[in-house]
Design an enzyme around this catalytic site. Structure first.
Site, mmCIF file in Angstrom:
data_model
loop_
_atom_site.group_PDB
_atom_site.id
_atom_site.type_symbol
_atom_site.label_atom_id
_atom_site.label_comp_id
_atom_site.label_asym_id
_atom_site.label_seq_id
_atom_site.Cartn_x
_atom_site.Cartn_y
_atom_site.Cartn_z
ATOM 1 N N ASP A 270 -16.856 -12.027 9.093
ATOM 2 C CA ASP A 270 -15.416 -11.777 9.006
ATOM 3 C C ASP A 270 -14.976 -10.988 10.234
ATOM 4 O O ASP A 270 -15.088 -9.769 10.291
ATOM 5 C CB ASP A 270 -15.117 -11.013 7.710
ATOM 6 C CG ASP A 270 -13.641 -10.677 7.565
ATOM 7 O OD1 ASP A 270 -12.871 -10.903 8.525
ATOM 8 O OD2 ASP A 270 -13.254 -10.175 6.496
ATOM 9 N N TYR B 282 -14.258 -4.587 3.239
ATOM 10 C CA TYR B 282 -12.888 -4.986 2.944
ATOM 11 C C TYR B 282 -12.653 -6.365 3.552
ATOM 12 O O TYR B 282 -12.794 -6.563 4.757
ATOM 13 C CB TYR B 282 -11.857 -4.002 3.516
ATOM 14 C CG TYR B 282 -10.447 -4.483 3.264
ATOM 15 C CD1 TYR B 282 -9.871 -4.337 2.005
ATOM 16 C CD2 TYR B 282 -9.716 -5.128 4.254
ATOM 17 C CE1 TYR B 282 -8.589 -4.818 1.749
ATOM 18 C CE2 TYR B 282 -8.435 -5.610 4.005
ATOM 19 C CZ TYR B 282 -7.883 -5.458 2.759
ATOM 20 O OH TYR B 282 -6.622 -5.939 2.496
ATOM 21 N N TYR C 192 0.827 -1.216 0.000
ATOM 22 C CA TYR C 192 0.000 0.000 0.000
ATOM 23 C C TYR C 192 0.860 1.264 0.000
ATOM 24 O O TYR C 192 0.578 2.222 0.707
ATOM 25 C CB TYR C 192 -0.955 -0.004 1.205
ATOM 26 C CG TYR C 192 -2.167 -0.870 0.948
ATOM 27 C CD1 TYR C 192 -3.313 -0.340 0.360
ATOM 28 C CD2 TYR C 192 -2.151 -2.226 1.258
ATOM 29 C CE1 TYR C 192 -4.415 -1.146 0.092
ATOM 30 C CE2 TYR C 192 -3.250 -3.034 0.988
ATOM 31 C CZ TYR C 192 -4.374 -2.484 0.412
ATOM 32 O OH TYR C 192 -5.457 -3.273 0.135
ATOM 33 N N LYS D 20 -5.414 -11.330 12.197
ATOM 34 C CA LYS D 20 -4.933 -10.166 12.948
ATOM 35 C C LYS D 20 -4.630 -10.441 14.424
ATOM 36 O O LYS D 20 -3.526 -10.843 14.743
ATOM 37 C CB LYS D 20 -5.913 -9.011 12.777
ATOM 38 C CG LYS D 20 -5.952 -8.522 11.330
ATOM 39 C CD LYS D 20 -6.365 -7.084 11.182
ATOM 40 C CE LYS D 20 -6.008 -6.559 9.815
ATOM 41 N NZ LYS D 20 -7.104 -6.633 8.852
#
Ligand SMILES: *Cc1c(COP(=O)(O)O)cnc(C)c1O
Length: 443
Positions: free
Chosen positions: A240, A148, A21, A269
């Protein structure tokens, strides 16, 4: 260490590394980090930074946590890796048992992968093949407009279309995008879904908080109603929780704010406390059963070289132990309460709008005439200013947010709040016309 060393490492980095990114042409030098401890990261000049975004939302208990390190080291000298087809090991079994114990009671099986995107890929494959194995053809997937779910092709497909997905637009599969639910639009959403329900294999969503979209938030009661409706239309639900899992929303999982239960859940994560890459997809017995057959073609043909890596499983076990300690749960409550106090203050601020909070996630928008996209320059201005002040925040466009590690003290959190107010008060007068940042009050 001196500046020369730092420059050299940054230069060497530029020569060989391509950062995520990051527009490499305009990006400044990457900051070499040599050490992490608790909420702090240290660069090679000894400057310390508060990691206010938990290093892309993964670090739960602070950096280089000694307990996790000790457990991983023990595991590393015992069994570092073993093929997970045909073999198993204690850390994987224990982790699955421990995790399932904390999840909604309908979650019965654990499938391991390597990161959030692959957890989503596995979930999508489960749903599509669930239909296939049942002799049905369902080709559509339902998702939220600003969603996302990751950067691999399936995960990109079910993510909102944006600058990030643009070059791949024609290669992404068909997804029906709907708005996130609120009191006004719920009935309308149901109408939209009902018309297509027969073709819809699954509904995938980030519960309560859409992270990468800019920390957008919506209410549990509205999601519950949407889930209830999907259930009645026999649409499988993929929740999610890659971002929201492991305490982020103030409860262990976003699922703990809901009464409805999803069919599939995705985690990554915070799963290992931010120490190692790992993804998990859990599912119901019913989904698992649809793959049981004498027919080899009904097998879930998905796997990764490092599936259920024992080191990552051990890190996750250690991190979950820490998470469930009274001390950590109290800290999460404290962060939530402190955030909510700061929310009140921000709401009064003339340069700020859309202040919002879900648990330990706090977000607000800087009022700007510029477009409010991810590319809004103001984000970079804030980023650099906070860096100088020794705080790592990484705005998404004009959206500023905090996602701190749970070990942050109330003084450290106040220090961040104070700096946010200072930056807002004394520094920012952003002129969109010439992209110039000027000082409101000379410092
Ligand atoms: C970050 C994220 C992903 C992707 O995870 P990676 O580990 O970066 O591939 C998927 N879903 C959500 C909700 C995320 O926030």
């Amino acid at each position: 260490m001196n500046t020369l060393v730092q420059t050299r490492l940054a230069e060497r980095d530029k020569t060989v590394n391509w950062h995520p990114y990051t527009q490499m042409k305009t990006a400044g030098n990457a900051i070499p980090i040599v050490k992490g401890k608790g909420i702090y990261l240290y660069d090679d000049e000894g400057k310390k930074y508060i990691d206010a975004v938990s290093s892309w939302w993964v670090t739960l208990h602070g950096h280089a946590h000694p307990y996790i390190a000790e457990r991983v080291f023990q595991q590393l000298t015992t069994l570092e890796q073993v093929i997970f087809a045909g073999f198993t090991h204690e850390p994987a079994v224990q982790l699955s048992e421990n995790l399932l114990n904390l999840l909604p009671e309908n979650q019965k099986k654990v499938f391991y992968s390597d990161n959030g995107s692959t957890a989503v890929e596995a979930a999508l494959k489960m749903c599509i093949q669930y239909a296939y194995n049942s002799g049905k053809e369902k080709t559509k997937i339902l998702a939220f407009k600003n969603a996302y779910h990751g950067d691999t092709f399936g995960a990109m497909s079910v993510s909102g279309r944006s600058a990030w997905t643009k070059p791949f637009g024609s290669m992404l599969f068909e997804v029906v995008f709907i708005d996130t639910p609120n009191a006004e639009n719920l009935e309308n959403l149901k109408v939209q879904i009902r018309d297509l329900a027969e073709d819809i294999a699954c509904f995938i969503y980030e519960p309560l908080a859409q992270g990468a979209a800019g920390m957008l938030m919506y209410k549990a009661e509205h999601l519950d109603e949407l889930m209830k409706f999907c259930r009645s239309e026999e649409i499988l639900m993929i929740q999610d929780e890659v971002f929201t899992g492991f305490g982020r929303t103030g409860k262990l999982f976003a699922a703990n704010h809901l009464t409805e239960m999803p069919d599939i859940m995705c985690f990554s994560k915070g799963l290992t406390g931010g120490t190692m890459p790992m993804g998990i997809t859990t599912c119901t017995q019913e989904i698992f059963n649809a793959f049981l057959s004498e027919d080899q073609y009904k097998t879930l043909f998905h796997g990764h070289s490092f599936t259920a890596n024992p080191l990552a499983c051990t890190a996750a076990l250690a991190s979950m132990e820490l998470l469930l300690q009274e001390e950590t749960l109290t800290a999460i409550d404290r962060i939530c309460a402190q955030h909510s106090g700061f929310t009140e203050i921000l709401m009064q601020h003339p340069d700020v709008k859309n202040v919002r909070q879900t648990g330990t996630i706090l977000a607000f928008e800087y009022k700007t005439d510029q477009n409010t996209s991810y590319f809004n320059e103001i984000g970079k201005v804030f980023y650099n200013e906070f860096l100088q002040r020794g705080i790592i925040m990484r705005p998404l466009g004009n959206v500023m947010y905090l996602v701190p590690p749970y070990c942050i003290t109330s003084e450290e959190l106040d220090f961040i709040y104070l700096n946010i107010l200072e930056v807002l008060e004394t520094l920012i007068d952003f002129t969109p016309s010439n992209n110039v940042l000027s000082l409101k009050t000379e410092k």
